[in-house]
Design a protein around this motif. Structure first.
Motif, PDB file in Angstrom:
ATOM      1  N   LEU A   1      36.073  -4.578  46.730  1.00 30.69           N
ATOM      2  CA  LEU A   1      36.549  -6.036  46.572  1.00 30.69           C
ATOM      3  C   LEU A   1      37.432  -6.621  47.445  1.00 30.69           C
ATOM      4  CD1 LEU A   1      37.328  -5.665  42.533  1.00 30.69           C
ATOM      5  CD2 LEU A   1      35.397  -6.589  43.662  1.00 30.69           C
ATOM      6  N   ASP A  10      32.832  -6.893  40.408  1.00 30.58           N
ATOM      7  CA  ASP A  10      33.051  -8.237  41.148  1.00 30.58           C
ATOM      8  C   ASP A  10      32.641  -9.558  40.438  1.00 30.58           C
ATOM      9  OD1 ASP A  10      30.366  -8.442  40.996  1.00 30.58           O
ATOM     10  OD2 ASP A  10      29.999  -7.439  42.954  1.00 30.58           O
ATOM     11  N   ARG A  11      32.664 -10.605  41.340  1.00 32.10           N
ATOM     12  CA  ARG A  11      32.192 -11.716  40.752  1.00 32.10           C
ATOM     13  C   ARG A  11      30.729 -12.031  39.745  1.00 32.10           C
ATOM     14  NH1 ARG A  11      34.268 -14.795  45.923  1.00 32.10           N
ATOM     15  NH2 ARG A  11      36.545 -14.679  45.607  1.00 32.10           N
ATOM     16  N   ASN A  12      30.126 -10.973  40.145  1.00 31.70           N
ATOM     17  CA  ASN A  12      28.645 -11.060  39.650  1.00 31.70           C
ATOM     18  C   ASN A  12      28.795 -10.059  38.374  1.00 31.70           C
ATOM     19  OD1 ASN A  12      27.499 -13.001  41.338  1.00 31.70           O
ATOM     20  ND2 ASN A  12      27.541 -11.305  42.960  1.00 31.70           N
ATOM     21  N   GLY A  13      29.808  -9.332  38.139  1.00 26.72           N
ATOM     22  CA  GLY A  13      30.089  -8.406  37.244  1.00 26.72           C
ATOM     23  C   GLY A  13      29.302  -6.979  37.507  1.00 26.72           C
ATOM     24  N   THR A  14      29.133  -6.925  38.784  1.00 30.36           N
ATOM     25  CA  THR A  14      28.546  -5.450  39.417  1.00 30.36           C
ATOM     26  C   THR A  14      29.803  -4.603  39.582  1.00 30.36           C
ATOM     27  OG1 THR A  14      26.960  -6.737  40.638  1.00 30.36           O
ATOM     28  CG2 THR A  14      27.216  -4.459  41.213  1.00 30.36           C
ATOM     29  N   CYS A  71      35.410  -7.919  50.506  1.00 25.04           N
ATOM     30  CA  CYS A  71      34.842  -9.253  50.292  1.00 25.04           C
ATOM     31  C   CYS A  71      35.830 -10.215  50.098  1.00 25.04           C
ATOM     32  CB  CYS A  71      33.963  -9.127  49.198  1.00 25.04           C
ATOM     33  SG  CYS A  71      32.767  -7.968  49.011  1.00 25.04           S
ATOM     34  N   ALA A  72      36.964  -9.991  50.089  1.00 23.11           N
ATOM     35  CA  ALA A  72      38.014 -11.336  49.664  1.00 23.11           C
ATOM     36  C   ALA A  72      38.267 -12.028  51.022  1.00 23.11           C
ATOM     37  CB  ALA A  72      39.223 -10.574  49.237  1.00 23.11           C
ATOM     38  N   ASP A  73      38.827 -13.157  50.639  1.00 21.78           N
ATOM     39  CA  ASP A  73      39.496 -13.707  52.058  1.00 21.78           C
ATOM     40  C   ASP A  73      40.674 -12.933  52.723  1.00 21.78           C
ATOM     41  OD1 ASP A  73      40.876 -15.883  53.589  1.00 21.78           O
ATOM     42  OD2 ASP A  73      40.234 -17.598  52.232  1.00 21.78           O
ATOM     43  N   HIS A  97      35.917  -1.403  39.079  1.00 21.80           N
ATOM     44  CA  HIS A  97      36.228  -3.012  38.852  1.00 21.80           C
ATOM     45  C   HIS A  97      34.967  -3.550  38.665  1.00 21.80           C
ATOM     46  CE1 HIS A  97      40.450  -2.224  39.905  1.00 21.80           C
ATOM     47  NE2 HIS A  97      39.939  -1.632  40.838  1.00 21.80           N
TER      48      HIS A  97
END
Length: 95
Positions: free
Chosen positions: A49, A38-42, A52-54, A36
C-alpha cells in the motif's frame, strides 16, 4: 418538535478514539498485520500500500507530524466537550 441546537462533523479517524500516547501503536499494528485492503478491495500488505501511495505520504508519517495531528484531534474533542457543555442538549445523536 425538537430544535437542533448544535451540529458538528468530523472525519473518521482512530485519533479521535485514542489517547495521543497510544496513537503510534496503531502504526505498529498496521505494519504487523498480514493483510489490508487496497482501494479495489484486494488484499495487500502495508508495504504494498505504501508503494502505491503518493510519495508525499512519507512526510505525513513522521512522528512529529503524527503527534501534531493527534494534538489537533484532542483539541477538537475538547472543543466538542465544551460546546456540548454550553448547549446542554437533552439528546445527542451520533451518526
Amino acid at each position: 418538535m425538537g430544535e437542533v441546537v448544535l451540529g458538528l462533523a468530523s472525519s473518521h479517524s482512530p485519533m479521535l478514539g485514542s489517547a495521543a500516547a497510544d496513537y503510534l501503536k496503531h502504526a505498529d499494528r498496521d505494519l504487523n498485520r498480514i493483510s489490508h485492503l487496497d482501494r479495489n478491495g484486494t488484499p495487500a500488505t502495508y508495504e504494498e500500500l505504501l508503494e502505491c501511495a503518493d510519495p508525499a505520504i512519507a512526510a505525513e508519517l513522521a512522528p512529529d507530524v503524527v503527534r501534531a495531528k493527534v494534538a489537533d484531534c484532542q483539541a477538537g474533542i475538547d472543543r466538542l466537550a465544551a460546546a456540548l457543555g454550553e448547549v446542554r442538549p437533552d439528546v445527542v445523536v451520533i451518526v
